[in-house]
Design a protein around this motif. Sequence first.
Motif, mmCIF file in Angstrom:
data_model
loop_
_atom_site.group_PDB
_atom_site.id
_atom_site.type_symbol
_atom_site.label_atom_id
_atom_site.label_comp_id
_atom_site.label_asym_id
_atom_site.label_seq_id
_atom_site.Cartn_x
_atom_site.Cartn_y
_atom_site.Cartn_z
ATOM 1 N N CYS A 52 0.941 -1.123 0.241
ATOM 2 C CA CYS A 52 -0.146 -0.037 0.013
ATOM 3 C C CYS A 52 0.970 1.178 0.096
ATOM 4 O O CYS A 52 1.725 1.626 0.860
ATOM 5 C CB CYS A 52 -1.087 0.082 1.317
ATOM 6 N N SER A 98 -3.860 0.587 -2.604
ATOM 7 C CA SER A 98 -4.841 -0.148 -1.983
ATOM 8 C C SER A 98 -4.361 -0.975 -0.749
ATOM 9 O O SER A 98 -3.297 -1.357 -0.404
ATOM 10 C CB SER A 98 -5.443 -1.243 -2.922
ATOM 11 N N SER A 150 -6.367 -3.387 0.523
ATOM 12 C CA SER A 150 -6.959 -4.537 0.931
ATOM 13 C C SER A 150 -6.017 -5.977 0.695
ATOM 14 O O SER A 150 -5.661 -6.157 -0.436
ATOM 15 C CB SER A 150 -8.159 -4.632 -0.372
#
Length: 389
Positions: free
Chosen positions: A307, A314, A316
């Motif tokens: 990230c 992102s 995730s």
Amino acid sequence: MSHAATLITGVGELVTNDPSLGAGPLGLVPDAALVVQGGAVAWVGPAAAAPAADERVDVGGRAVLPGFVDSHAHLVFAGERSAEFEARMSGVPYDGGGIASTVRATREADEDQLRARLRGLVAEMRAQGTTTVEIKSGYGLTVADEERALRLAREVTDETTFLGAHVVPAEYAGRVDEYVALVTGPMLAACAPHARWIDVFCEPASPHAFDGAASRAVLTAGRDAGLGLRVHGNQLGPGPGVQLAVELGAASVDHCTHLTEADVAALASGITVATLLPGVEFSTRQPYPDARRLLDAGVTLALATDCNPGTCFSSSMALCVALAVREMAMTPAEAVLAATAGGAAALRRDDVGHLGVGARADLAVLDAPSYRYLAYRPGVPLTGTLDIT
């Protein structure tokens, strides 16, 4: 002082990552329960055999797995680079140069701004099932700014990494040796008290990063200062990163997109984890790493988000699992293992990434009956954490 015991029951499927506790490499236990006491797992098994406990939490048939271990993230920064992303989607190649714009914004930001962004991203990760995160510096590239980044990162995690050797900053253009001397001297001295690890962007294919000799100097200086070793390597093209990481016994070499047969053999014979970052390939349109080739050779893999504001904004881990399955030929079980136990191995941790007795009670709960849904329902917010107080 004794701690109350909490029974977590109604677990439709429990991923333990301990084959002695259940089926397959994920150690799957159906219709399961576990007891948490003092922040650690005290018992695991079938719900029908669960012992008595002081408190009880029923998760209603949902799947439970170890919290994700995100072993590669860059969360202390200011600014954003959405225009760069749009340009890449239009065909502009990535070469590492965009990092300079984040360095400018980060240097200009005050500590409260950086702290707010950092804490917001960590909360975002936790809401998606990540319970352990490694955070790098690397967007300050001065002694004071790198020290500040690591000091802030240490407020939210013990897994902090000094990445002064991210790129050569503009003020040192054409003077790489002088910058490496700064990184391995005054910058390292200021940053080592706040760091567990040291990292380097070993990428001769980039005009902004470091070659093998400079990378070796950075890593050996960090090792001499008592830091563990990590490497960004072989992202943009073949290079010495993987071989250097294995030779020096680094915990992890990350990216691993362009590998020779010798690189794969070295990883298979060493102790260095290959950390794959599929969100980067998604965000840069570069080729995905050949995970199947590495797995078939017996290499330990981790998945992480990377990230950052430039090449993968992102947080995730679930997205990384889905991309690993769809784009890198990993099975759902292999991807989940890499996102949990693999990340723990990349951080040399034995207290996270699994749910055996004695492990930290870092629980991710899926709004689904099985771990397979992480790849089966991509993009759907299925994952959260379960806090037991």
